[in-house]
Scaffold this active site. Sequence first.
Site, PDB file in Angstrom:
ATOM      1  N   ASN A  58      48.802  33.518  27.902  1.00  0.00           N
ATOM      2  CA  ASN A  58      49.744  33.103  28.939  1.00  0.00           C
ATOM      3  C   ASN A  58      51.086  33.806  28.730  1.00  0.00           C
ATOM      4  OD1 ASN A  58      48.139  30.757  30.212  1.00  0.00           O
ATOM      5  ND2 ASN A  58      48.104  30.284  28.034  1.00  0.00           N
ATOM      6  N   TYR A  65      38.287  34.645  38.654  1.00  0.00           N
ATOM      7  CA  TYR A  65      39.359  35.529  38.169  1.00  0.00           C
ATOM      8  C   TYR A  65      38.937  36.222  36.878  1.00  0.00           C
ATOM      9  CZ  TYR A  65      43.518  36.822  35.524  1.00  0.00           C
ATOM     10  OH  TYR A  65      44.421  37.499  34.749  1.00  0.00           O
TER      11      TYR A  65
END
Length: 297
Positions: free
Chosen positions: A161, A136
């Site tokens: 995040n 990713y």
Amino acid sequence: MRVLVTGAAGYLGTAVVSALTEAGHDAVAMVHAQRPNIAHASEIRIADLLDPVALRRAVDGVDAVCHLAGLTRVRESMTDPLRYFGVNTVGTIALLDAMATAEVPRLVFASTGAIYGDVGGRPITEDLPDNPPHPYASSKLAAEKAIDAHDAAAVVLRLSNVAGGRDPDPTRLIPRVLSAAARNESFEVNGDGTTVRDYVHVADAANAFVAGLEYLPSQGVTERYVIGGGRGTSVRQVVAAVEKVSGRRVALIHRPAVPEPSSLVADPAKAVGQLSWVPKYSDIEAIVDQMWHACSG
């Protein structure tokens, strides 16, 4: 400015559309399939990143692109890496080609702070070396390299995040702890729960796209920014915040520790200084409180 937002139906994408509209821009939403209306979007265009003809139609008549479309799950990228490179890297190249054909010179790209890998507990800043630990992150870095080679004015946002609001991803930590509290279930933790991560509220992340768009550098120049709350929160602290907000105890079950960085915390000083961007809503208790009421409301 008329701005195409790819991935506009997603968790962060819908927030970016709203933030752009609130800032006075005309947000055009690009989605890959027919979806319900997206609040605050002036228009919805359907296109897939791997469909060059549809992409050319999607970028027609816009002044800039905020590119958020892509695949984002780390574990999934390990089992299906080529799909991640296909969508995140090849799809970005196809978008750049369409932008070049339509003479759209401005881009803000959603990347990831995961590109830095394990930083040994240091604050994450833009001058740290790239060390992507999984497909990713590697696919996002490869997309960044394509943007570097493209003759556009580009801002790359390396995000921490994203949390807050109604997060639709049940695999992320905060939704999982909230679910355990809602169901009065125990929660499994790898190791002792002291690993630390940085959380940025989805509204703060969306506002970073507006700030990046309004700052965009000279043609042919790419600027990178670390975007995060700027503070570390351990797994135990997330659990404690959920317990405080929900009024419910979450019993922990400790599983064996797994190899992972002990601390990943962003230092967004460059974004604060150059973009005049400030993470206003990224306190962990405020994030958890909002998410608890969004899920239970």
